[in-house]
Design a protein around this motif. Structure first.
Motif, PDB file in Angstrom:
ATOM      1  N   GLU A 133      43.812  40.816  44.969  1.00  0.00           N
ATOM      2  CA  GLU A 133      42.708  41.593  45.524  1.00  0.00           C
ATOM      3  C   GLU A 133      42.297  42.700  44.558  1.00  0.00           C
ATOM      4  O   GLU A 133      41.106  42.961  44.359  1.00  0.00           O
ATOM      5  N   LYS A 134      43.272  43.362  43.964  1.00  0.00           N
ATOM      6  CA  LYS A 134      42.976  44.473  43.046  1.00  0.00           C
ATOM      7  C   LYS A 134      42.237  43.984  41.801  1.00  0.00           C
ATOM      8  O   LYS A 134      41.255  44.584  41.370  1.00  0.00           O
ATOM      9  N   LEU A 135      42.707  42.884  41.209  1.00  0.00           N
ATOM     10  CA  LEU A 135      42.063  42.437  39.974  1.00  0.00           C
ATOM     11  C   LEU A 135      40.697  41.819  40.239  1.00  0.00           C
ATOM     12  O   LEU A 135      39.805  41.866  39.382  1.00  0.00           O
ATOM     13  N   ASN A 136      40.523  41.263  41.427  1.00  0.00           N
ATOM     14  CA  ASN A 136      39.228  40.662  41.746  1.00  0.00           C
ATOM     15  C   ASN A 136      38.128  41.695  41.945  1.00  0.00           C
ATOM     16  O   ASN A 136      36.945  41.338  42.051  1.00  0.00           O
ATOM     17  N   GLN A 137      38.501  42.992  41.979  1.00  0.00           N
ATOM     18  CA  GLN A 137      37.489  44.043  42.008  1.00  0.00           C
ATOM     19  C   GLN A 137      36.694  44.076  40.708  1.00  0.00           C
ATOM     20  O   GLN A 137      35.570  44.594  40.662  1.00  0.00           O
ATOM     21  N   PHE A 138      37.275  43.522  39.644  1.00  0.00           N
ATOM     22  CA  PHE A 138      36.643  43.592  38.325  1.00  0.00           C
ATOM     23  C   PHE A 138      36.028  42.261  37.888  1.00  0.00           C
ATOM     24  O   PHE A 138      35.589  42.127  36.758  1.00  0.00           O
ATOM     25  N   THR A 139      36.005  41.294  38.789  1.00  0.00           N
ATOM     26  CA  THR A 139      35.475  39.978  38.427  1.00  0.00           C
ATOM     27  C   THR A 139      34.152  39.708  39.137  1.00  0.00           C
ATOM     28  O   THR A 139      33.868  40.287  40.188  1.00  0.00           O
ATOM     29  N   ARG A 140      33.346  38.834  38.573  1.00  0.00           N
ATOM     30  CA  ARG A 140      32.065  38.462  39.196  1.00  0.00           C
ATOM     31  C   ARG A 140      32.281  37.484  40.350  1.00  0.00           C
ATOM     32  O   ARG A 140      31.509  37.435  41.287  1.00  0.00           O
ATOM     33  N   ARG A 141      33.328  36.693  40.249  1.00  0.00           N
ATOM     34  CA  ARG A 141      33.688  35.791  41.339  1.00  0.00           C
ATOM     35  C   ARG A 141      35.182  35.900  41.569  1.00  0.00           C
ATOM     36  O   ARG A 141      35.926  36.364  40.706  1.00  0.00           O
ATOM     37  N   ARG A 142      35.632  35.486  42.706  1.00  0.00           N
ATOM     38  CA  ARG A 142      37.060  35.578  43.011  1.00  0.00           C
ATOM     39  C   ARG A 142      37.833  34.570  42.172  1.00  0.00           C
ATOM     40  O   ARG A 142      37.488  33.382  42.124  1.00  0.00           O
ATOM     41  N   LEU A 143      38.874  35.068  41.511  1.00  0.00           N
ATOM     42  CA  LEU A 143      39.722  34.200  40.703  1.00  0.00           C
ATOM     43  C   LEU A 143      40.914  33.742  41.531  1.00  0.00           C
ATOM     44  O   LEU A 143      41.426  34.472  42.381  1.00  0.00           O
ATOM     45  N   SER A 144      41.355  32.561  41.254  1.00  0.00           N
ATOM     46  CA  SER A 144      42.528  32.017  41.945  1.00  0.00           C
ATOM     47  C   SER A 144      43.780  32.372  41.150  1.00  0.00           C
ATOM     48  O   SER A 144      43.708  32.690  39.957  1.00  0.00           O
ATOM     49  N   PRO A 145      44.964  32.312  41.773  1.00  0.00           N
ATOM     50  CA  PRO A 145      46.205  32.629  41.058  1.00  0.00           C
ATOM     51  C   PRO A 145      46.412  31.759  39.816  1.00  0.00           C
ATOM     52  O   PRO A 145      46.996  32.228  38.830  1.00  0.00           O
ATOM     53  N   GLU A 146      45.944  30.525  39.847  1.00  0.00           N
ATOM     54  CA  GLU A 146      46.142  29.620  38.710  1.00  0.00           C
ATOM     55  C   GLU A 146      45.292  30.008  37.503  1.00  0.00           C
ATOM     56  O   GLU A 146      45.569  29.587  36.375  1.00  0.00           O
ATOM     57  N   GLU A 147      44.264  30.824  37.711  1.00  0.00           N
ATOM     58  CA  GLU A 147      43.336  31.158  36.633  1.00  0.00           C
ATOM     59  C   GLU A 147      43.737  32.395  35.842  1.00  0.00           C
ATOM     60  O   GLU A 147      43.162  32.666  34.789  1.00  0.00           O
ATOM     61  N   VAL A 148      44.710  33.161  36.342  1.00  0.00           N
ATOM     62  CA  VAL A 148      45.012  34.441  35.696  1.00  0.00           C
ATOM     63  C   VAL A 148      46.448  34.499  35.193  1.00  0.00           C
ATOM     64  O   VAL A 148      47.346  33.816  35.696  1.00  0.00           O
ATOM     65  N   PHE A 149      46.634  35.347  34.192  1.00  0.00           N
ATOM     66  CA  PHE A 149      47.954  35.641  33.632  1.00  0.00           C
ATOM     67  C   PHE A 149      48.164  37.143  33.754  1.00  0.00           C
ATOM     68  O   PHE A 149      47.317  37.934  33.329  1.00  0.00           O
ATOM     69  N   LEU A 150      49.267  37.570  34.359  1.00  0.00           N
ATOM     70  CA  LEU A 150      49.550  38.988  34.571  1.00  0.00           C
ATOM     71  C   LEU A 150      50.709  39.445  33.703  1.00  0.00           C
ATOM     72  O   LEU A 150      51.655  38.704  33.464  1.00  0.00           O
ATOM     73  N   PHE A 151      50.622  40.692  33.249  1.00  0.00           N
ATOM     74  CA  PHE A 151      51.732  41.309  32.524  1.00  0.00           C
ATOM     75  C   PHE A 151      51.604  42.820  32.644  1.00  0.00           C
ATOM     76  O   PHE A 151      50.529  43.351  32.908  1.00  0.00           O
ATOM     77  N   ASP A 152      52.723  43.516  32.495  1.00  0.00           N
ATOM     78  CA  ASP A 152      52.750  44.974  32.585  1.00  0.00           C
ATOM     79  C   ASP A 152      52.891  45.575  31.193  1.00  0.00           C
ATOM     80  O   ASP A 152      53.552  45.006  30.316  1.00  0.00           O
ATOM     81  N   VAL A 153      52.299  46.750  31.007  1.00  0.00           N
ATOM     82  CA  VAL A 153      52.388  47.434  29.714  1.00  0.00           C
ATOM     83  C   VAL A 153      52.762  48.893  29.938  1.00  0.00           C
ATOM     84  O   VAL A 153      52.358  49.509  30.925  1.00  0.00           O
ATOM     85  N   ARG A 154      53.560  49.418  29.039  1.00  0.00           N
ATOM     86  CA  ARG A 154      53.868  50.847  29.063  1.00  0.00           C
ATOM     87  C   ARG A 154      52.844  51.529  28.174  1.00  0.00           C
ATOM     88  O   ARG A 154      52.852  51.383  26.961  1.00  0.00           O
ATOM     89  N   LEU A 155      51.979  52.279  28.764  1.00  0.00           N
ATOM     90  CA  LEU A 155      50.848  52.837  28.029  1.00  0.00           C
ATOM     91  C   LEU A 155      51.203  54.104  27.265  1.00  0.00           C
ATOM     92  O   LEU A 155      50.806  54.284  26.119  1.00  0.00           O
ATOM     93  N   CYS A 156      51.926  55.025  27.905  1.00  0.00           N
ATOM     94  CA  CYS A 156      52.308  56.280  27.248  1.00  0.00           C
ATOM     95  C   CYS A 156      53.375  56.966  28.084  1.00  0.00           C
ATOM     96  O   CYS A 156      53.604  56.592  29.237  1.00  0.00           O
ATOM     97  N   ASP A 157      54.028  57.978  27.498  1.00  0.00           N
ATOM     98  CA  ASP A 157      55.099  58.661  28.221  1.00  0.00           C
ATOM     99  C   ASP A 157      55.120  60.145  27.880  1.00  0.00           C
ATOM    100  O   ASP A 157      54.214  60.654  27.219  1.00  0.00           O
ATOM    101  N   ASN A 158      56.165  60.846  28.336  1.00  0.00           N
ATOM    102  CA  ASN A 158      56.269  62.285  28.125  1.00  0.00           C
ATOM    103  C   ASN A 158      57.306  62.654  27.075  1.00  0.00           C
ATOM    104  O   ASN A 158      57.761  63.793  27.011  1.00  0.00           O
ATOM    105  N   GLU A 159      57.664  61.708  26.223  1.00  0.00           N
ATOM    106  CA  GLU A 159      58.600  61.994  25.132  1.00  0.00           C
ATOM    107  C   GLU A 159      57.838  62.568  23.939  1.00  0.00           C
ATOM    108  O   GLU A 159      56.663  62.252  23.724  1.00  0.00           O
ATOM    109  N   ILE A 160      58.477  63.437  23.174  1.00  0.00           N
ATOM    110  CA  ILE A 160      57.851  64.010  21.984  1.00  0.00           C
ATOM    111  C   ILE A 160      57.700  62.914  20.934  1.00  0.00           C
ATOM    112  O   ILE A 160      58.661  62.225  20.613  1.00  0.00           O
TER     113      ILE A 160
END
Length: 303
Positions: A26-53
């Motif tokens: 539901e969250k990712l389909n907010q950014f699509t023109r049509r609803r995508l099915s689970p078979e059409e997408v690949f998901l992964f997580d990324v660590r973007l930034c942190d609080n280390e010097i």
């Protein structure tokens, strides 16, 4: 996970492939023109930034990470911060701030990072990229964002507004001087990179502040004044060229030469003006010279 832009961060590494549930769909389909099915997408997580010097002696504040959490949702993932449309490869559909209470940063705070949840549409063209992400080859990332403040960890001075005497990396008592980035005004993109500046992510720093805006306005005013002065000088040279042509050739009307002069650059106008002045000088000299030959009987009357 993947790491981001303005402070210390770990080389972002893509985390293991995420199992898709309906909430994520539901969250990712907010950014699509049509609803995508689970078979059409690949998901992964990324660590973007942190609080280390980071290696530049800077880190994000906890509040900055929370600001980035909101701003990065919907932002695109590209390669090497190259903003070409063809480099768009993924998009963040959600983000969250994660704290590891068992780990402390070098500044003595609980280690906290911004995790982005990304998706890609499976295509023949990105099949190899997906395999590289799953295989840990493509994992380091860096972010691009804008921070309005850079606070000295020793005295609390915002070096975006004024400088202080403390130097990054130097120890003052029990503290090591570094800058704390905050007041995040925008998040632009996140990129796969080969060598991130942050230890656990990549960093591409861009800053903006009220002082920057004032300096930009001042520079714009100076540029406008310079252009106005240049226009005055150019018009004065064109007027002098018109006067010289009238004196030398009797040309008072617009002609092909006048039209050409209107299109000349300042350098070309100066060269044309010099040519006309040289002609005028030679003409004046010839008019003042005495006759070269006179008959002997009129010699007494030569002027």
């Amino acid at each position: 996970m993947m790491e981001d832009l303005q402070t210390n961060q770990t080389p972002c590494k893509t985390e293991s492939t995420v199992t898709l549930d309906m909430d994520q769909l539901e969250k990712l389909n907010q950014f699509t023109r049509r609803r995508l099915s689970p078979e059409e997408v690949f998901l992964f997580d990324v660590r973007l930034c942190d609080n280390e010097i980071d290696r530049d002696g800077e880190r994000f504040s906890r509040k900055a990470l929370e600001e980035l959490q909101v701003l990065f949702v919907g932002k695109t993932g590209i390669f090497d911060h190259n903003p070409k449309g063809e480099n768009q490869t993924a998009r963040l559909y959600a983000a969250e701030v994660v704290t590891d209470p068992a780990r402390q940063t070098s500044a003595g705070e609980p280690y906290t990072y911004l995790k982005g949840h990304a998706y890609m549409v499976r295509t023949d063209a990105n099949r190899d990229l997906i395999r590289e992400i799953d295989g840990g080859i493509k994992k380091e990332v860096s972010i691009s964002c804008s921070a309005g403040s850079q606070i000295c960890s020793i005295c609390g001075c915002d070096r975006r507004k004024k400088s202080c005497t403390h130097q990054i990396g130097h120890r003052y008592g029990s503290q090591i001087c570094h800058y704390i980035l905050g007041n995040i005004t925008d998040a632009y993109e996140w990129s796969f990179v080969a060598v991130p500046a942050q230890r656990e992510a990549g960093v591409t720093k861009q800053f903006s502040s009220g002082n920057d805006d004032k300096r930009c306005k001042m520079l714009e005013m100076q540029l406008e004044a310079k252009n106005a002065l240049l226009e005055q000088v150019t018009n004065a040279i064109r007027q002098d060229i018109t006067r010289l042509r009238y004196l030398l050739d009797g040309t008072a009307q617009q002609d092909a030469v006048s039209a050409a002069a209107d299109r000349m650059t300042l350098e070309e106008l100066l060269a044309f003006q010099k040519t006309l002045r040289t002609r005028q000088k030679s003409l004046c000299v010839s008019q003042l010279q005495p006759p070269s030959q006179h008959s002997s009987e009129n010699q007494d009357f030569c002027i």
